[in-house]
Structures are given as C-alpha cells and as structure tokens.
Design a protein around this motif. Structure first.
Motif, PDB file in Angstrom:
ATOM      1  N   LYS A 179       0.840  -1.183   0.000  1.00  0.00           N
ATOM      2  CA  LYS A 179       0.000   0.000   0.000  1.00  0.00           C
ATOM      3  C   LYS A 179       0.887   1.249   0.000  1.00  0.00           C
ATOM      4  CE  LYS A 179      -4.560   0.694   1.920  1.00  0.00           C
ATOM      5  NZ  LYS A 179      -5.469   0.285   2.980  1.00  0.00           N
ATOM      6  N   ARG A 181       2.450   1.806  -3.322  1.00  0.00           N
ATOM      7  CA  ARG A 181       1.461   2.330  -4.256  1.00  0.00           C
ATOM      8  C   ARG A 181       1.245   3.817  -4.016  1.00  0.00           C
ATOM      9  NH1 ARG A 181      -2.994   0.594  -7.441  1.00  0.00           N
ATOM     10  NH2 ARG A 181      -4.500   2.285  -7.508  1.00  0.00           N
ATOM     11  N   GLN A 182       1.206   4.177  -2.759  1.00  0.00           N
ATOM     12  CA  GLN A 182       1.031   5.578  -2.399  1.00  0.00           C
ATOM     13  C   GLN A 182       2.209   6.407  -2.925  1.00  0.00           C
ATOM     14  OE1 GLN A 182      -1.911   5.717  -1.023  1.00  0.00           O
ATOM     15  NE2 GLN A 182      -1.884   7.940  -1.220  1.00  0.00           N
ATOM     16  N   LEU A 210       1.836   6.914  -6.624  1.00  0.00           N
ATOM     17  CA  LEU A 210       0.860   7.939  -6.957  1.00  0.00           C
ATOM     18  C   LEU A 210       1.430   9.330  -6.679  1.00  0.00           C
ATOM     19  CD1 LEU A 210      -2.369   6.300  -5.557  1.00  0.00           C
ATOM     20  CD2 LEU A 210      -1.885   6.817  -7.943  1.00  0.00           C
ATOM     21  N   TYR A 211       2.158   9.435  -5.590  1.00  0.00           N
ATOM     22  CA  TYR A 211       2.820  10.698  -5.224  1.00  0.00           C
ATOM     23  C   TYR A 211       3.725  11.154  -6.358  1.00  0.00           C
ATOM     24  CZ  TYR A 211       6.013  13.661  -2.374  1.00  0.00           C
ATOM     25  OH  TYR A 211       6.783  14.655  -1.863  1.00  0.00           O
ATOM     26  N   HIS A 271       1.943  12.308  -9.593  1.00  0.00           N
ATOM     27  CA  HIS A 271       1.265  13.599  -9.573  1.00  0.00           C
ATOM     28  C   HIS A 271       2.153  14.705  -9.037  1.00  0.00           C
ATOM     29  CE1 HIS A 271      -2.053  10.632  -9.625  1.00  0.00           C
ATOM     30  NE2 HIS A 271      -2.516  11.451 -10.535  1.00  0.00           N
ATOM     31  N   LYS A 290       4.813  20.413  -4.838  1.00  0.00           N
ATOM     32  CA  LYS A 290       3.467  20.842  -4.502  1.00  0.00           C
ATOM     33  C   LYS A 290       2.949  20.174  -3.241  1.00  0.00           C
ATOM     34  CE  LYS A 290      -0.045  19.606  -6.953  1.00  0.00           C
ATOM     35  NZ  LYS A 290      -0.887  19.336  -8.111  1.00  0.00           N
ATOM     36  N   GLY A 323      -0.326  22.200   1.484  1.00  0.00           N
ATOM     37  CA  GLY A 323      -0.061  22.817   0.204  1.00  0.00           C
ATOM     38  C   GLY A 323       1.401  22.859  -0.147  1.00  0.00           C
ATOM     39  N   GLN A 346      -9.998  -2.056  -1.452  1.00  0.00           N
ATOM     40  CA  GLN A 346      -8.787  -1.907  -0.635  1.00  0.00           C
ATOM     41  C   GLN A 346      -7.765  -1.049  -1.384  1.00  0.00           C
ATOM     42  OE1 GLN A 346     -10.637  -4.693   0.139  1.00  0.00           O
ATOM     43  NE2 GLN A 346     -10.763  -3.671   2.116  1.00  0.00           N
ATOM     44  N   VAL A 347      -7.668  -1.326  -2.673  1.00  0.00           N
ATOM     45  CA  VAL A 347      -6.828  -0.479  -3.517  1.00  0.00           C
ATOM     46  C   VAL A 347      -7.765   0.438  -4.293  1.00  0.00           C
ATOM     47  CG1 VAL A 347      -5.239  -0.460  -5.449  1.00  0.00           C
ATOM     48  CG2 VAL A 347      -5.027  -2.206  -3.692  1.00  0.00           C
ATOM     49  N   PRO A 348      -7.621   1.739  -4.154  1.00  0.00           N
ATOM     50  CA  PRO A 348      -8.563   2.646  -4.806  1.00  0.00           C
ATOM     51  C   PRO A 348      -8.402   2.624  -6.322  1.00  0.00           C
ATOM     52  CG  PRO A 348      -6.781   3.865  -3.782  1.00  0.00           C
ATOM     53  CD  PRO A 348      -6.619   2.459  -3.363  1.00  0.00           C
ATOM     54  N   PRO A 349      -9.472   2.884  -7.040  1.00  0.00           N
ATOM     55  CA  PRO A 349      -9.388   2.911  -8.505  1.00  0.00           C
ATOM     56  C   PRO A 349      -8.497   4.054  -8.976  1.00  0.00           C
ATOM     57  CG  PRO A 349     -11.656   2.800  -7.787  1.00  0.00           C
ATOM     58  CD  PRO A 349     -10.847   3.065  -6.574  1.00  0.00           C
ATOM     59  N   LEU A 350      -7.928   3.843 -10.125  1.00  0.00           N
ATOM     60  CA  LEU A 350      -7.031   4.840 -10.703  1.00  0.00           C
ATOM     61  C   LEU A 350      -7.727   5.445 -11.933  1.00  0.00           C
ATOM     62  CD1 LEU A 350      -4.039   5.612 -10.112  1.00  0.00           C
ATOM     63  CD2 LEU A 350      -3.438   4.130 -11.998  1.00  0.00           C
ATOM     64  N   GLU A 379      -4.056  17.887 -12.491  1.00  0.00           N
ATOM     65  CA  GLU A 379      -4.589  18.247 -11.176  1.00  0.00           C
ATOM     66  C   GLU A 379      -5.910  17.538 -10.891  1.00  0.00           C
ATOM     67  OE1 GLU A 379      -4.769  22.493 -11.007  1.00  0.00           O
ATOM     68  OE2 GLU A 379      -2.657  22.671 -10.447  1.00  0.00           O
ATOM     69  N   GLU A 417      -6.717  14.623 -12.137  1.00  0.00           N
ATOM     70  CA  GLU A 417      -6.338  13.234 -11.841  1.00  0.00           C
ATOM     71  C   GLU A 417      -5.897  13.108 -10.387  1.00  0.00           C
ATOM     72  OE1 GLU A 417      -4.814  11.649 -16.214  1.00  0.00           O
ATOM     73  OE2 GLU A 417      -3.334  12.274 -14.732  1.00  0.00           O
ATOM     74  N   GLU A 418      -5.148  14.118  -9.956  1.00  0.00           N
ATOM     75  CA  GLU A 418      -4.680  14.104  -8.576  1.00  0.00           C
ATOM     76  C   GLU A 418      -5.856  14.137  -7.605  1.00  0.00           C
ATOM     77  OE1 GLU A 418      -1.958  17.286  -7.594  1.00  0.00           O
ATOM     78  OE2 GLU A 418      -2.489  17.046  -5.492  1.00  0.00           O
ATOM     79  N   ASN A 469      -7.241  10.526  -7.780  1.00  0.00           N
ATOM     80  CA  ASN A 469      -6.299   9.434  -7.537  1.00  0.00           C
ATOM     81  C   ASN A 469      -5.597   9.542  -6.191  1.00  0.00           C
ATOM     82  OD1 ASN A 469      -6.798   8.259  -9.970  1.00  0.00           O
ATOM     83  ND2 ASN A 469      -5.065   9.209 -11.026  1.00  0.00           N
ATOM     84  N   LEU A 470      -5.321  10.758  -5.782  1.00  0.00           N
ATOM     85  CA  LEU A 470      -4.487  10.925  -4.592  1.00  0.00           C
ATOM     86  C   LEU A 470      -5.304  11.318  -3.365  1.00  0.00           C
ATOM     87  CD1 LEU A 470      -1.480  10.490  -4.480  1.00  0.00           C
ATOM     88  CD2 LEU A 470      -1.161  12.951  -4.597  1.00  0.00           C
ATOM     89  N   TYR A 497      -8.336  10.551  -2.312  1.00  0.00           N
ATOM     90  CA  TYR A 497      -9.561   9.739  -2.257  1.00  0.00           C
ATOM     91  C   TYR A 497      -9.991   9.457  -0.817  1.00  0.00           C
ATOM     92  CZ  TYR A 497      -6.019   6.199  -1.534  1.00  0.00           C
ATOM     93  OH  TYR A 497      -4.954   5.494  -1.056  1.00  0.00           O
ATOM     94  N   GLN A 498      -9.088   9.726   0.132  1.00  0.00           N
ATOM     95  CA  GLN A 498      -9.418   9.365   1.517  1.00  0.00           C
ATOM     96  C   GLN A 498     -10.724  10.023   1.984  1.00  0.00           C
ATOM     97  OE1 GLN A 498      -6.218  10.046   0.719  1.00  0.00           O
ATOM     98  NE2 GLN A 498      -4.835   8.686   1.841  1.00  0.00           N
ATOM     99  N   ARG A 529      -6.932  23.362  -3.462  1.00  0.00           N
ATOM    100  CA  ARG A 529      -6.498  22.461  -2.390  1.00  0.00           C
ATOM    101  C   ARG A 529      -5.166  22.975  -1.842  1.00  0.00           C
ATOM    102  NH1 ARG A 529      -7.911  17.440  -0.927  1.00  0.00           N
ATOM    103  NH2 ARG A 529      -9.406  17.319  -2.632  1.00  0.00           N
TER     104      ARG A 529
END
Lengths: 341, 703
Positions: free
Chosen positions: A4, A7-8, A11-12, A15, A35, A69, B595-599, B620, B622-623, B626-627, B629-630, B702
């Motif tokens: 996990k 994966r995080q 994604l970091y 983006h 950012k 931010g 458990q794994v979020p969709p992309l 942005e 997508e972010e 994707n990022l 989502y919590q 954000r």
C-alpha cells in the motif's frame, strides 16, 4: 501494508510537481520543492560522478515543510534556504539540511487581512547590500511584502496589482523592484518611494497579446546590465527595452505559455507549459527545443556556484528533474522520491 | 780308513746314546735277540710304540740312515782299495744289516703310532659331534620356553571385558568380607578378584529384580486385557442405545450423530485438508456461525488410499523408461493414452474434499471446495457463487466480476492462483513433460496461496531464486512440506474476513456498475453532502475497456510504466459530457477494490484534445481523484469509493470548464461561470479551485 505504501509513493510521484529548485551555496547540492510541501536534497557530485548509480539520482535527504499545500518558491543566501508557498516563509540553514537535520531557523508570515484569507507566496527574492538584507515576497493578496531580515521586522507592502503576484525580481542594485501578476501587468516599483514607477501591459500590446491563453504574466527576468526585461505567460514571451518599455523581440511559442526564462551568455532559455526547453537568440530566433521529462516546466536553473557541477536543471510537473551538463540535451534525470513518513 | 769308519761308527754310537741298545750294532743285535728271546709280541710292540718318544725314534732313524750310508761307502772304499779284505766287508755288512732291522722296527713303530693317532682323532671327533647335538637340543628347548612365556604374558582374562563398579564404589558399597581391605589394597590381583565377586553379587541381585518386574508386568497386562475385553463388550451395547435415541435426536434437531459421522470422516482426510477442516470448523464454532463446513467425497476410497503406500518417483521413472523402449513399437495412440494416464496420476485428487460456504447478509453464498492434490502436495480451490434470489443483478460491464475464475483474484496481493505455490511442482511437472500448472487449472482448480496457508502448508517464497543443479532438479524439491496447525490458525480469521469482504465488495460493485451503465452515479446518502447540489456534467456512457486499449493511449504511458496497472486489472471507460465538452476517464480497478482505490486516467476533448501531458489542469484533476480519495470513503463505507470518485470527477470537470479561458472574447461563452469561486487560479501553476467546501458552498484550491 508495504504494498500500500509503495502504491502511495507511486501515486505521489505520478502527480508530483516541482515548483522551484535552488543550488546550495557550495554548488554541490540541489534542493527541489514540490506541490506536496516537501523538499528533496540531491547530491550533484554523486549524480555527476562517473560511477553514479540509480540510487545516487534519488534524494540523499528529503523533509516535509508545509502540511497544507505546496512550496512555490525557494530563495537562497549564503547561509539560509528560504521556502515560501502555502504557509509562512520558513528559513532553514543549508548546513542543517546537508547534515540531514533541518530546523526552522526563523519564519515570517504576511499580515492577515481577514479570517478567510490564506494568501500564498508565489515568489520571494532577497536583496542584499552592504547595509541591509531585504526579503521581498510576491503574494496571493495582490501585494508585494518586504521584511528586513537582519532584525525580522516587517517593512512595508507594495500595492497596486489587482490580482495575485506570480513573480518578482529586483534591479538597479535594489533601487527598483519588478513584479509580474495574474492581472496581466508588470509593475516597476521604486523601492524608496514605495510606489509604482511604471506599468507594463503586454496583453494590450498587439505583438504579445494572446487572449485565448490569458493575460497573466508569470515569466519575469531582467538581464545583468538591467537593460532588458523578459516578460511572458499568457502573452507571448518578449524582451522589453527597460528604458522605453517597448517590446523589441518576441519569442513565439504558439499555444504554449512560458513560465520561466533566463539569460545565459548570448542566449535566452525559456520553458513553460510544454515539455520543451527553448533556446533563443536575443533577436528572437528559435535555436533549439530540447525535449525534457516534465510536461509543464516551472523551474530552470543554472548552477553558477560550482564550476565542476555547472549544470542546467529543468523541473516541473514530473517526478523527474532533468539535468543537462551540455545545455543541448538531457544528460540524466534526478528522481523526486517522497520522504519517508 | 778304518779309523774314519770307526770314527764314524763312534759318532753314530755317540749319537745313539739316548737310545739304549743302539749304542753299537752289537748291542742292537743283542737287544733284538734278547727281545726275541724274551718272546716279544706284536702287542707289546704296540705298547712300545706308545711308550717311546717319537722324536728320539726319529733321531735314531736318521742315525741308522747315516750309518748305512757310511757302511756302504766303507764297503766300497774297502773293495776298491783292498778287494781281498772280505772279512772286514762282512763285519760292516752285518752291522749294516742290524741297523737295517732297526730301521724296519722304527718303520713299524711309526705305523703303529699313526694308527693310534688316527684312532684318537676319530674318538675326539665323535665326542664333539655329541656335544653339538646336545647344544642344539638345549637351544630348541630354550626357544620353546620363551614362546610359552610370551603366550602367558599375552593371556587376557575374561574379567577385563566386564564393566565393573569403580574401585571407590567397590570399597564404599561392598561388605568387608568381600573387600578385605587390608589385603586387597596392596594386592591388585586380590582386589580384582574381590571386585569381580562383588560384581557377580550385584548382577545376581539385578537379575532377580528383573524377573520380578517382568512377572509384575505380565500380571498388569493381563489385567488390562481383561478390562479391555470388558470395555469392548460395552461398544455394541452403546451403539444400540445410540440407535435407539436417534428418533429423539431428530425430533429435537440436535445433529450429534451427523457431526460425529463427519468427524469420523475427517479422520480420513489428508493432513492439509484435515488441518483446514479442523481449523475452519473451530473458527466456525468460536466466531462465525454463518460459515458452513462439510466434507464430501468417497470415504471408502480414502480408506483404501491410506493403506496403499504410494511411491511416486521410482514408479514414474520406470514408466518413463518403459515408455521410451516401447515407443517405437507401439502406436502413437497408446503413448497418448499413457501420457493422459500420467497426467491423471500427477493431478490425482484426494477422494475427500472440504466444502466451505460463506454466506452474506443478503443470502449470497460463496461456496469453496478445497481439494488436495496428492502428488503435488498442494490444495486447490474451486469456487461457486450462489446469488440470492432477490439480488439478481444484470451488469454488462461487470459480468465477469463474479465469475469463479476471477472473483478470488488477489485476495492477497499478487495471488492470482495461477502458479503452484509449491516450488517443487515446477520440477515435478517438467520431469513428466507436462506444462505449467496454470494450463491445468480447469482440471484441478486454483492453488491460491491462502488455500495452502489455510491448510497449514507453507512453501518457500518464489522471490528467492532456487539454485538449480545440473539436471534441473533442485534439492528443495525433495523436501516434503508438512502441514502445520499454527500456520493455518494464524491466517484463517483474516482469510475468511477477506473472503467475506470480497464477496460483499463485488456485489456492491456490481450494483454500482449496473447503475453506472444507466448513467446514474449512485452516491450514497452519507456522501451526498460532500458534493454541490447542482452538477452540470453527466456520465453519458460506461463501458468495459481492455488493457490493450489502454496501452495505445499516450497519456496512460506514465501510469503503465509505474506498474500500477497490470494486465489483470479491470478497466472501464467513462465518458462524461457537458455541452460540447467531453471527458474520457479510464478507470482502472484492481481485483481487491476497494482496498486499492481505482485509478483514473483522463483526457478531455474541448476545443482541443487535452491530457495531463499537455494540460497541467488535467493532471490536477487526476490528482483530485487518484491521490485525495481518503475523503471519499470511510472505513464503514469503503464500497462507496468508486461512485464518489466519479461524482467528484464530474464536479471537477464543471470547474475545469467554467474556469477555462475563453477562446476568444468575440464568441459567446458556451459554459458560463456558475459556481462560487473566490479565486479561479492560485499559485505558480495557476491551479483551479477543484476542492468543494460543502459548509460554505464554494470552490477553492487544495492547499
């Protein structure tokens, strides 16, 4: 759990946007801010060594500055690295960062106007002369703020813009200050009188105007002799003659806004919302377009602090920071890996 | 002349003086005569020879010789000077004769003496021989005796082999009559004798004790036997009682018997399945009443299998050899049959299998059948989903989500159940010329890793590369893996909760998909407040998309390169419209959603084609999904993630379009700015206000 996290991290990195980079005073390190409010420190000596591995192209150290931010601007003195963005201006000692133990040396915050105002700082510069050291910050509240760093006192603000300020530079040994704003104007301020001396409006100039992209100005550079002013953004990038304030040459990038530019020898390097670094002659001739990793570029910088590590870095919307030793192509890329939580 | 002769004679006589009777020829003659007269015998002459000195005899012999020589010379002289002097000649002659006789006698004596000497020599020689013989005899005797001595020295007594109690113990424990300390202390021989005696005593005691104990044991075993006999007589009685109570049991619905029967059946399960059965039923009893565990299959076959000792390797090796030999002779059909046989043998299942049924709240059941492959030592599972009657779902895009083949993909990360988790299998299959296990999955079921763990089988991880030896068979392949309860117990709770989670998440996903296909984003009540009431963009189509499709997209490349998308991912394509603007969203779900979020991978067609590569605002957006989502899921409502993400995407698309710089001031704006945004751009990237603040009803960046 480990999966996990990786994966995080992925994604970091996918983006990630690097807004600014600065070389350390010794020229051996590169600090990059993104950012997510993180700063990564890369060792240029390790990355440039002949036996550099993939690992030496990752940060030797990274740390978290802002929880809410990004870091939009970095500026550097001989001692401090100063971060500005979505939060207070924070200064860290270079020596602490290199020792991997960063501590906030001092911090400054812009005066709040109201409960809901969270003005960001998009650009900060330091002007240093024999008598004083002044920090200017172009902020989201349409103002340029200034502090005396010697004692930390707030000096004054420069008001006149009608939208937030993208970039600022000082010129004429700190007598003048130029700011470029979202409202499309660039204002030349007289520092002593604290008022606008001249206003440049490229969006009204027929050579430069590009209304479909916007009138905002982000790209702002003055050459060493304080003779030329480079302005770009929504309008086409152009050199303005500082005395007459007329555009002398334009640098055509159809559909692409230029975010950053700098004078290098007899050339101009610029980059913006495409994955190319442009080389221009001052007269406006397009010499070269170097493809780079970031799809949108927010920082180009040349390391003047160390001869052996004299490289050009290009950073932007990518986890990769391109390093060019010969400015004509990307030699390799540094990778912005998230700091360990 | 005569004087000379006389002188000569005198000299001779003088010389003969030591010899009586030889002083002059007359005397000699007289002597001889007298001797003859005295009747001298030969015998006496022999003695004489001994008595006389040989040296004097030698001198007298020489004297006689000289006399004879002078006599002859005298005779000659006489004859030549005076031929007539016969008388003189005669007298000389007579003397000469006497001397001659004397010589003769001496000669005889010499002979005698010689004989005598020879005799004595012989005698002495004989004596020496005798002595020598005696010496030889004595030497032989001495040697014999020496041998005897060494033999005696080397003699080993039997007592040395006996383990004796140590000397200290001997003096401590043995009675004084045996130890006799005063004597034995100084005499090791006597001490040894004493110790031997004590040993004998001790051993005798022990032997008697042994016989006594044996007797006791026999007695006890007899007792046990008699009691056992008694207990055995109870069995039929008890079963009779049980039989009698059966109607009562049935009436009271207490299936004690059924449970007992099943437990008996469990005795015949192979070890891993037994572990699985035991642990799952224990879990069922303790924590989860909704589980159903049962054993199915042929018990008799299992019984017969247990008695039949199976030796796979040797047999199959010889099979293969036979095959090679006979292949040339036989038909191809035969060998094909043989390989089929071989395949059957390798993939032979244990006749018993364990059935595990997990049911959901709404009545949907997940039926898992666990089989054990005897030869490969792995557990495989076949899945069946029994949908409840009310929950009949029709989803075109998610039709395969409940397919038995895919529903359990990646229950644990990376576990698709395609490869055998037992590394030994690879070699075993290779040896028999079979393909990888994945080819035979329809035949045997899927060997998920968690099945092995549930069955208590733990194999080495694949990541650690095995060093193959020359013939390609690793030594590891030979180490049999034993089923352990501890492994199973540690995993069972998690696995069952994951299975339950999986089925409920798949069902809710299916529901959501069928709703999405109709263009409705099913945002649950709890999350509605997170979004503005009015969203202009809408979902127009929702379709399935393949991995290959995704690979052709340039803007998907960075996601593909990052490894977040795999060929096993479930990919959908959503098309979102607002006016003439269109957004394509490729939604990548992994098997273990949510458990794994969709992309989300986006591209926008609005005047121009825009992707994250050309437009940082698309990145942005997508972010945003994707990022961040919590905010869109809570621990109790994880399943709501996908609709919430889509809803946010619609909202972001609205913001994107409303803040987009107009192409030209001359053309009327198609999409007016409707939303309340304090700032349309912020920061160096001129970020758009994609974040909605529900309490204020405004959009901000954000930060």
């Amino acid at each position: 759990m480990h999966l996990k996290e990786s994966r995080q991290a992925c994604l970091y990195m996918l983006h990630n946007v690097v807004y600014d980079t600065k070389f350390s005073p010794c020229g051996k390190y590169l600090a990059a801010a993104n950012k997510f409010g993180d700063i990564a420190l890369f060792s240029l000596t390790a990355a440039l060594s002949p036996d550099a591995s993939d690992e030496s192209k990752c940060p030797i150290f990274s740390f978290h500055v802002y929880d809410q931010g990004g870091i939009y601007s970095l500026c550097s003195t001989d001692i401090f690295l100063i971060c500005a963005g979505e939060g207070d201006i924070q200064a860290y000692k270079w020596s602490d960062i290199i020792a991997k133990n960063p501590k906030v040396a001092w911090s400054l915050s812009i005066p709040k106007k109201g409960v809901f105002s969270h003005a960001e700082i998009n650009s900060c510069v330091i002007h240093q002369d024999s008598s004083s050291m002044v920090l200017y910050a172009g902020a989201g509240d349409h103002l340029v703020h200034s502090w005396d760093i010697e004692n930390g006192s707030y000096l004054n603000s420069f008001s006149g813009h009608t939208d937030y300020i993208h970039s600022i530079v000082t010129k004429d040994d700190g007598k003048n200050l130029i700011s470029a704003s979202e409202d499309g104007t660039a204002v030349i301020w007289d520092v002593r009188l604290k008022e606008a001396a001249q206003v440049v409006k490229p969006f009204e100039n027929e050579k430069c105007a590009r209304p479909h992209i916007g009138k905002w100005l982000k790209c702002l550079t003055v050459d060493e002799d304080n003779y030329w002013l480079l302005l770009g953004g929504g309008p086409t990038l152009a050199t303005w003659h500082l005395k007459t304030l007329t555009p002398t040459a334009t640098y055509e990038t159809p559909g692409v806004a230029q975010h950053v530019a700098l004078f290098h020898e007899d050339k101009i390097l610029s980059a913006g919302s495409s994955n190319h670094l442009n080389h221009w002659s001052i007269a406006g001739e397009h010499k070269m377009a170097v493809p780079v990793n970031p799809s949108s570029i927010f920082s180009i910088d040349i390391n003047h602090n160390s001869k052996s590590n004299k490289v050009l870095t290009v950073a932007g919307s990518s986890d990769k920071i391109d390093v060019c030793s010969n400015f004509g192509y990307t030699a390799f890329s540094l990778t912005f890996v998230p700091p360990l939580s | 002349m005569s004087k000379e002769v006389k002188d000569g004679k005198k000299r001779l006589l003088k010389a003969e003086t030591p010899v009586p009777g030889l002083t002059d020829s007359k005397k000699l003659r007289q002597e001889i005569i007298s001797k003859n007269q005295e009747g001298w015998t030969i015998a006496s002459e022999e003695d004489d020879a001994l008595l006389r000195d040989p040296l004097t005899d030698l001198q007298s012999f020489q004297a006689s010789c000289n006399f004879l020589k002078s006599a002859i010379r005298d005779i000659k002289n006489v004859k030549s000077s005076r031929p007539d002097a016969v008388g003189e000649i005669n007298s000389i002659r007579t003397d000469a004769t006497i001397h001659f006789i004397h010589m003769k006698k001496l000669n005889r004596l010499a002979h005698f003496r010689c004989r005598k000497v020879r005799e004595t020599t012989n005698e002495a020689k004989h004596k020496i021989d005798q002595c020598h013989l005696q010496l030889q005899n004595l030497l032989y005797e001495a040697m014999h005796l020496e041998k005897e001595i060494t033999k005696c020295m080397e003699f080993k007594s039997k007592d040395e082999e006996i383990e004796l109690v140590s000397v200290e113990e001997f003096y401590q424990d043995a009675p004084a009559t045996i130890t006799n300390e005063s004597v034995t202390k100084n005499d090791p021989h006597l001490q040894m004798l004493g110790r031997l005696e004590w040993e004998l005593e001790l051993r005798k005691n022990l032997a008697s004790k042994l016989t006594a104990t044996k007797k006791n044991k026999e007695q006890l075993s007899q007792e046990i036997q008699s009691k056992q006999d008694y207990l055995e007589t109870l069995q039929p009685k008890l079963s009779a009682i049980l039989q009698a109570t059966r109607p009562v049991q049935d009436y009271l619905s207490m299936p004690y018997n059924a449970i007992q029967e099943e437990h008996q059946m469990a005795q015949h399960l192979p070890q891993p399945l037994y572990v699985l059965y035991m642990q799952t039923s224990a879990f069922k009893d303790a924590c989860d009443k909704c589980l159903k565990v049962s054993i199915t299959g042929d018990v008799d076959a299992a019984k017969s299998l247990a008695t039949w000792n199976f030796e796979p390797d040797e047999e199959s090796d010889s099979d293969q050899e036979d095959l090679e030999k006979q292949e040339t002779k036989r038909h191809r059909r035969v060998s094909a049959e043989q390989s089929q046989e071989k395949k059957n043998k390798i993939f032979r299942k244990h006749p018993l299998s364990v059935n595990l049924t997990i049911s959901n709240e709404d009545g949907t059941e997940l039926e898992l059948t666990f089989c054990y492959l005897l030869e490969l030592n792995i557990i495989t599972v076949t899945v069946k989903v029994n949908l409840s009657e009310k929950g009949t779902l029709s989803s075109i895009t998610g039709g395969d989500l409940l397919s038995p083949d895919l529903i359990l993909d990646e229950l644990y990360p990376g576990d698709f159940g395609n490869d055998s988790p037992n590394p030994a299998n690879h070699y075993e299959l290779k040896k028999h010329g079979l393909l990888d296990l994945s080819t035979y999955i329809p035949l045997v079921g899927r060997p998920y890793l968690w099945c092995q763990l549930m069955g208590g089988l733990q194999f080495l991880k694949k990541e650690i590369s095995l060093a193959e030896d020359a013939d390609g068979f690793s030594n590891i392949a030979r180490i049999p893996v034993q089923a352990k309860h501890s492994i199973c117990a540690a995993n069972i709770q998690k696995t069952i909760s994951l299975l339950r989670q999986r089925i409920s998440s798949r069902l809710s996903l299916l529901q959501q998909l069928s709703s999405l296909e109709r263009g409705i984003i099913p945002v649950s009540v709890d999350f509605v407040k997170q979004f503005p009431a009015k969203i202009n963009a809408h979902l127009s189509t929702w379709s399935r998309c393949t991995w290959e499709d995704l690979q052709t997209l340039a803007h998907a490349k960075r996601f593909l390169k990052s490894g977040l998308i795999r060929s096993s991912s479930i990919i959908f394509q959503a098309v979102i419209d607002r006016g003439s603007a269109k957004m394509n969203a490729h939604v990548v779900l992994t098997a273990d959603y949510p458990q794994v979020p969709p992309l989300f991978i986006l591209d926008i067609v609005w005047q121009t084609q825009r992707t994250a590569l050309t437009d940082i605002f698309v990145m942005e957006m997508e972010e945003e999904v994707n990022l961040h989502y919590q905010e869109l899921s809570s621990s109790t409502q994880q399943n709501q993630l996908l609709p919430n993400q889509l809803q946010r995407l619609l909202m972001c698309f609205d913001v994107y379009l409303e803040t987009d710089t107009p192409a030209s001031t001359l053309v009327p704006v198609e999409i007016p700015k409707e939303k309340i945004m304090p700032r349309t751009s912020r920061g160096p990237a001129r970020s758009k206000p994609f974040k909605y603040l529900p309490e204020l009803g405004i959009f901000t960046q954000r930060y």
